[in-house]
Write a protein that holds these residues in place. Structure first.
Motif, PDB file in Angstrom:
ATOM      1  N   LEU A   1       0.853  -1.179   0.000  1.00  0.00           N
ATOM      2  CA  LEU A   1       0.000   0.000   0.000  1.00  0.00           C
ATOM      3  C   LEU A   1       0.888   1.227   0.000  1.00  0.00           C
ATOM      4  O   LEU A   1       1.711   1.403   0.900  1.00  0.00           O
ATOM      5  CB  LEU A   1      -0.897   0.009   1.240  1.00  0.00           C
ATOM      6  CG  LEU A   1      -1.760  -1.224   1.462  1.00  0.00           C
ATOM      7  CD1 LEU A   1      -2.512  -1.096   2.777  1.00  0.00           C
ATOM      8  CD2 LEU A   1      -2.711  -1.440   0.307  1.00  0.00           C
ATOM      9  N   ASN A   2       0.751   2.068  -1.016  1.00  0.00           N
ATOM     10  CA  ASN A   2       1.602   3.247  -1.165  1.00  0.00           C
ATOM     11  C   ASN A   2       0.808   4.522  -0.924  1.00  0.00           C
ATOM     12  O   ASN A   2      -0.240   4.724  -1.529  1.00  0.00           O
ATOM     13  CB  ASN A   2       2.195   3.298  -2.575  1.00  0.00           C
ATOM     14  CG  ASN A   2       3.046   2.103  -2.885  1.00  0.00           C
ATOM     15  OD1 ASN A   2       3.964   1.780  -2.149  1.00  0.00           O
ATOM     16  ND2 ASN A   2       2.740   1.431  -3.965  1.00  0.00           N
ATOM     17  N   SER A   3       1.328   5.373  -0.048  1.00  0.00           N
ATOM     18  CA  SER A   3       0.755   6.702   0.148  1.00  0.00           C
ATOM     19  C   SER A   3       1.763   7.704  -0.389  1.00  0.00           C
ATOM     20  O   SER A   3       2.789   7.328  -0.955  1.00  0.00           O
ATOM     21  CB  SER A   3       0.467   6.958   1.627  1.00  0.00           C
ATOM     22  OG  SER A   3       1.660   7.178   2.338  1.00  0.00           O
ATOM     23  N   GLU A   4       1.485   8.966  -0.177  1.00  0.00           N
ATOM     24  CA  GLU A   4       2.417   9.987  -0.652  1.00  0.00           C
ATOM     25  C   GLU A   4       3.740   9.950   0.104  1.00  0.00           C
ATOM     26  O   GLU A   4       4.779  10.259  -0.459  1.00  0.00           O
ATOM     27  CB  GLU A   4       1.777  11.356  -0.534  1.00  0.00           C
ATOM     28  CG  GLU A   4       0.612  11.541  -1.482  1.00  0.00           C
ATOM     29  CD  GLU A   4      -0.040  12.898  -1.350  1.00  0.00           C
ATOM     30  OE1 GLU A   4       0.532  13.785  -0.703  1.00  0.00           O
ATOM     31  OE2 GLU A   4      -1.132  13.057  -1.909  1.00  0.00           O
ATOM     32  N   ASN A   5       3.693   9.554   1.389  1.00  0.00           N
ATOM     33  CA  ASN A   5       4.903   9.633   2.221  1.00  0.00           C
ATOM     34  C   ASN A   5       5.494   8.288   2.621  1.00  0.00           C
ATOM     35  O   ASN A   5       6.623   8.242   3.086  1.00  0.00           O
ATOM     36  CB  ASN A   5       4.595  10.407   3.507  1.00  0.00           C
ATOM     37  CG  ASN A   5       4.150  11.823   3.225  1.00  0.00           C
ATOM     38  OD1 ASN A   5       4.034  12.230   2.082  1.00  0.00           O
ATOM     39  ND2 ASN A   5       3.889  12.576   4.262  1.00  0.00           N
ATOM     40  N   SER A   6       4.719   7.213   2.514  1.00  0.00           N
ATOM     41  CA  SER A   6       5.230   5.940   3.010  1.00  0.00           C
ATOM     42  C   SER A   6       4.568   4.767   2.302  1.00  0.00           C
ATOM     43  O   SER A   6       3.646   4.939   1.512  1.00  0.00           O
ATOM     44  CB  SER A   6       4.992   5.832   4.520  1.00  0.00           C
ATOM     45  OG  SER A   6       3.599   5.808   4.784  1.00  0.00           O
ATOM     46  N   SER A   7       5.068   3.582   2.602  1.00  0.00           N
ATOM     47  CA  SER A   7       4.502   2.337   2.084  1.00  0.00           C
ATOM     48  C   SER A   7       4.362   1.347   3.214  1.00  0.00           C
ATOM     49  O   SER A   7       5.158   1.351   4.163  1.00  0.00           O
ATOM     50  CB  SER A   7       5.420   1.726   1.015  1.00  0.00           C
ATOM     51  OG  SER A   7       5.536   2.588  -0.083  1.00  0.00           O
ATOM     52  N   THR A   8       3.344   0.505   3.122  1.00  0.00           N
ATOM     53  CA  THR A   8       3.138  -0.560   4.086  1.00  0.00           C
ATOM     54  C   THR A   8       2.972  -1.858   3.311  1.00  0.00           C
ATOM     55  O   THR A   8       2.303  -1.889   2.287  1.00  0.00           O
ATOM     56  CB  THR A   8       1.868  -0.289   4.928  1.00  0.00           C
ATOM     57  OG1 THR A   8       2.020   0.977   5.570  1.00  0.00           O
ATOM     58  CG2 THR A   8       1.678  -1.349   5.989  1.00  0.00           C
ATOM     59  N   VAL A   9       3.597  -2.923   3.809  1.00  0.00           N
ATOM     60  CA  VAL A   9       3.617  -4.201   3.095  1.00  0.00           C
ATOM     61  C   VAL A   9       2.918  -5.267   3.939  1.00  0.00           C
ATOM     62  O   VAL A   9       3.117  -5.340   5.158  1.00  0.00           O
ATOM     63  CB  VAL A   9       5.081  -4.607   2.792  1.00  0.00           C
ATOM     64  CG1 VAL A   9       5.150  -5.965   2.137  1.00  0.00           C
ATOM     65  CG2 VAL A   9       5.756  -3.567   1.928  1.00  0.00           C
ATOM     66  N   PHE A  10       2.112  -6.094   3.253  1.00  0.00           N
ATOM     67  CA  PHE A  10       1.427  -7.218   3.880  1.00  0.00           C
ATOM     68  C   PHE A  10       1.645  -8.463   3.035  1.00  0.00           C
ATOM     69  O   PHE A  10       1.789  -8.368   1.822  1.00  0.00           O
ATOM     70  CB  PHE A  10      -0.090  -6.976   3.958  1.00  0.00           C
ATOM     71  CG  PHE A  10      -0.487  -5.791   4.760  1.00  0.00           C
ATOM     72  CD1 PHE A  10      -0.696  -5.901   6.127  1.00  0.00           C
ATOM     73  CD2 PHE A  10      -0.653  -4.552   4.168  1.00  0.00           C
ATOM     74  CE1 PHE A  10      -1.051  -4.811   6.877  1.00  0.00           C
ATOM     75  CE2 PHE A  10      -1.025  -3.453   4.906  1.00  0.00           C
ATOM     76  CZ  PHE A  10      -1.231  -3.572   6.260  1.00  0.00           C
ATOM     77  N   LYS A  11       1.622  -9.617   3.662  1.00  0.00           N
ATOM     78  CA  LYS A  11       1.604 -10.885   2.926  1.00  0.00           C
ATOM     79  C   LYS A  11       0.147 -11.319   2.820  1.00  0.00           C
ATOM     80  O   LYS A  11      -0.608 -11.224   3.782  1.00  0.00           O
ATOM     81  CB  LYS A  11       2.389 -11.957   3.683  1.00  0.00           C
ATOM     82  CG  LYS A  11       3.866 -11.697   3.738  1.00  0.00           C
ATOM     83  CD  LYS A  11       4.553 -12.786   4.516  1.00  0.00           C
ATOM     84  CE  LYS A  11       6.024 -12.455   4.705  1.00  0.00           C
ATOM     85  NZ  LYS A  11       6.696 -13.433   5.553  1.00  0.00           N
ATOM     86  N   ILE A  12      -0.242 -11.784   1.630  1.00  0.00           N
ATOM     87  CA  ILE A  12      -1.587 -12.305   1.441  1.00  0.00           C
ATOM     88  C   ILE A  12      -1.503 -13.676   0.778  1.00  0.00           C
ATOM     89  O   ILE A  12      -0.565 -13.964   0.046  1.00  0.00           O
ATOM     90  CB  ILE A  12      -2.473 -11.361   0.606  1.00  0.00           C
ATOM     91  CG1 ILE A  12      -1.878 -11.090  -0.769  1.00  0.00           C
ATOM     92  CG2 ILE A  12      -2.731 -10.046   1.333  1.00  0.00           C
ATOM     93  CD1 ILE A  12      -2.799 -10.324  -1.712  1.00  0.00           C
ATOM     94  N   ILE A  13      -2.469 -14.521   1.078  1.00  0.00           N
ATOM     95  CA  ILE A  13      -2.541 -15.858   0.487  1.00  0.00           C
ATOM     96  C   ILE A  13      -3.800 -15.941  -0.356  1.00  0.00           C
ATOM     97  O   ILE A  13      -4.890 -15.639   0.123  1.00  0.00           O
ATOM     98  CB  ILE A  13      -2.566 -16.942   1.578  1.00  0.00           C
ATOM     99  CG1 ILE A  13      -1.286 -16.873   2.397  1.00  0.00           C
ATOM    100  CG2 ILE A  13      -2.751 -18.327   0.946  1.00  0.00           C
ATOM    101  CD1 ILE A  13      -1.282 -17.776   3.615  1.00  0.00           C
ATOM    102  N   LYS A  14      -3.660 -16.338  -1.591  1.00  0.00           N
ATOM    103  CA  LYS A  14      -4.810 -16.571  -2.464  1.00  0.00           C
ATOM    104  C   LYS A  14      -4.990 -18.064  -2.576  1.00  0.00           C
ATOM    105  O   LYS A  14      -4.097 -18.771  -3.013  1.00  0.00           O
ATOM    106  CB  LYS A  14      -4.600 -15.961  -3.845  1.00  0.00           C
ATOM    107  CG  LYS A  14      -5.684 -16.415  -4.788  1.00  0.00           C
ATOM    108  CD  LYS A  14      -6.196 -15.336  -5.635  1.00  0.00           C
ATOM    109  CE  LYS A  14      -7.429 -15.716  -6.400  1.00  0.00           C
ATOM    110  NZ  LYS A  14      -7.307 -16.565  -7.540  1.00  0.00           N
ATOM    111  N   ASP A  15      -6.157 -18.537  -2.180  1.00  0.00           N
ATOM    112  CA  ASP A  15      -6.465 -19.985  -2.283  1.00  0.00           C
ATOM    113  C   ASP A  15      -6.961 -20.331  -3.641  1.00  0.00           C
ATOM    114  O   ASP A  15      -7.627 -19.609  -4.295  1.00  0.00           O
ATOM    115  CB  ASP A  15      -7.556 -20.363  -1.273  1.00  0.00           C
ATOM    116  CG  ASP A  15      -7.014 -20.308   0.158  1.00  0.00           C
ATOM    117  OD1 ASP A  15      -5.799 -20.377   0.343  1.00  0.00           O
ATOM    118  OD2 ASP A  15      -7.838 -20.187   1.064  1.00  0.00           O
TER     119      ASP A  15
END
Length: 64
Positions: free
Chosen positions: A50-64
């Motif tokens: 997830l990217n904003s103007e000032n930072s990014s946040t990362v998540f792991k997701i699993i697709k079944d």
């Protein structure tokens, strides 16, 4: 002000990127963030960024 009270997190999205576990970007979304269609992705582990103007946040997701 109560030190234990947390302020709301405000995160204005600029883009959402999805990467394969090998690091290849497989999807980039720059608008309409309410719903993400993952139906074209094969079942696997992915990295959601997830990217904003000032930072990014990362998540792991699993697709079944």
């Amino acid at each position: 002000m109560d030190k234990n009270k947390k302020s709301p997190l405000i995160f204005k999205l600029k883009s959402i990127e999805i990467y394969s576990i090998l690091g290849k970007r497989v999807m980039k979304i720059t608008e309409h963030f309410n719903k993400i269609d993952l139906s074209k992705l094969k079942p696997s582990l992915y990295i959601l960024k997830l990217n904003s103007e000032n930072s990014s946040t990362v998540f792991k997701i699993i697709k079944d």
